[in-house]
Motif scaffolding. Structure first.
Motif, short mmCIF file in Angstrom:
data_model
loop_
_atom_site.label_atom_id
_atom_site.label_comp_id
_atom_site.label_asym_id
_atom_site.label_seq_id
_atom_site.Cartn_x
_atom_site.Cartn_y
_atom_site.Cartn_z
N PRO A 241 39.00 13.20 18.75
CA PRO A 241 40.18 12.90 18.08
C PRO A 241 40.92 11.69 18.48
O PRO A 241 41.55 10.90 17.66
N ARG A 242 40.60 11.27 19.80
CA ARG A 242 41.14 10.00 20.32
C ARG A 242 40.57 8.86 19.54
O ARG A 242 41.28 7.71 19.24
N LEU A 243 39.25 9.07 19.02
CA LEU A 243 38.73 8.05 18.16
C LEU A 243 39.09 8.00 16.80
O LEU A 243 39.41 6.84 16.22
N SER B 230 40.21 14.67 12.03
CA SER B 230 39.41 14.85 13.36
C SER B 230 39.41 16.37 13.57
O SER B 230 40.63 17.21 13.66
N ARG C 224 42.15 8.81 15.99
CA ARG C 224 43.54 8.37 16.11
C ARG C 224 43.53 6.89 16.03
O ARG C 224 44.54 6.21 15.53
N GLU C 225 42.56 6.18 16.77
CA GLU C 225 42.47 4.75 16.71
C GLU C 225 42.20 4.17 15.48
O GLU C 225 42.65 3.32 15.47
N GLU D 201 45.36 4.45 13.65
CA GLU D 201 46.45 3.40 14.12
C GLU D 201 46.27 2.08 13.52
O GLU D 201 46.95 1.27 13.37
N THR E 278 34.88 7.12 13.79
CA THR E 278 35.25 5.92 14.78
C THR E 278 35.15 4.61 14.23
O THR E 278 34.38 4.46 13.18
N THR F 81 32.64 12.94 17.90
CA THR F 81 33.77 11.91 17.69
C THR F 81 35.31 12.60 17.99
O THR F 81 35.65 13.03 16.99
N GLU G 201 39.67 19.28 16.43
CA GLU G 201 39.94 19.24 17.93
C GLU G 201 39.13 19.26 18.84
O GLU G 201 38.94 18.86 20.00
N ASP H 256 31.52 4.52 21.17
CA ASP H 256 32.04 4.25 22.68
C ASP H 256 30.82 4.73 23.62
O ASP H 256 29.63 4.78 22.88
#
Length: 269
Positions: A221-223, A212, A225-226, A229, A120, A219, A214, A124
């Motif tokens: 996958p959305r973290l 990541s 992916r950020e 990106e 990450t 942590t 699944e 968060d």
């Protein structure tokens, strides 16, 4: 066999294996070099792998003063320079991926490529609440086994709990001759919880692969992916059915994926 290496600022326990392009493996919370055994065994015929105990883990002592990501990244850089490694494929897992991010930002010339597993850019609210629980759990659990049984709920897949892998890992951890103290666990945890590269990741220039699991609770996958990106041209991949530590649960899958990435990087050099 490993050895203690004086990097000029701190002594680190280091294990090196194999020959070929250099790979630096950076561990996560509490993990000694032994956590990377499937990679040390599975990749050493093609790569020269270097793994080390971070400050306060395994055989590396816990120093006075706060632990920080920049300081631990500087430890990794000092180790590479001491070993006269001009640049390495750097792979960091969880908290080790935070250190790897800082290493790539602070010492870009030492990083040939970057693999960030279970990562990450900034903890968060869920991560912070989780780590606050871990902080007091390590002191108040009725036994070390009970602490590990609870801690590993966030780390491994339900499959690993069902098939006996988690029980085996707990037994190995309890039998390890260099256990991490509660203080060292808490101080590493505090350092990882303060990690924040969210406004700097676009400064990473090394080819980067973000992986990541699944099913990763710590942590998700959305973290990851950020992170991908935010890093120019980074690749991102989710490992289906895996959780926080696929490099231990499915080492053949992990090793094949990172090796394919390293080979692509080398082909483009």
């Amino acid at each position: 066999m490993g050895q203690m290496i004086d990097t000029g600022g701190v002594e680190l326990w280091v294990e090196r294996r194999g020959r070929g392009p250099d790979v630096l493996l950076i561990s996560g919370l509490g993990d000694p070099v032994e956590a990377w055994q499937p990679q040390l065994d599975g990749l050493a015929d093609r790569y020269r792998l270097t793994a080390f105990d971070n400050r306060g883990a395994g055989r590396t002592p816990l120093p006075e003063g706060p632990l920080t990501m920049p300081r631990m990244a500087d430890d990794a850089a000092a180790l590479l320079r001491t070993l006269q490694i001009p640049a390495a494929h750097v792979t960091g897992f969880s908290g080790g991926s935070f250190i790897a991010q800082e290493l790539a930002l602070r010492h870009p010339g030492l990083v040939r490529s970057l693999v960030l597993m279970s990562t990450t850019a900034r903890p968060d609210s869920y991560f912070r609440a989780m780590t606050r629980f871990w902080e007091w759990m390590v002191e108040r659990a009725p036994s070390e086994r009970a602490m590990l049984e609870a801690f590993y709920l966030w780390i491994y897949t339900p499959r690993a709990h069902a098939d006996g892998l988690v029980d085996r890992l707990i037994d190995e951890t309890l039998a390890f001759e260099h256990p991490q103290s509660a203080e060292a666990f808490q101080r590493q945890l505090a350092a990882f919880s303060r990690h924040d590269t969210s406004d700097r990741l676009d400064g990473i220039t090394a080819p980067t692969l973000v992986l990541s699991g699944e099913l990763d609770l710590a942590t998700p996958p959305r973290l990851g992916r950020e992170v991908a990106e935010s890093i120019p041209d980074a690749e991102f991949e989710v490992l289906p059915g895996e959780a926080h530590q696929p490099f231990q649960e499915v080492p053949e899958v992990f090793n094949a994926r990172v090796e394919a990435f390293w080979r692509k990087v080398e082909a483009g050099d």
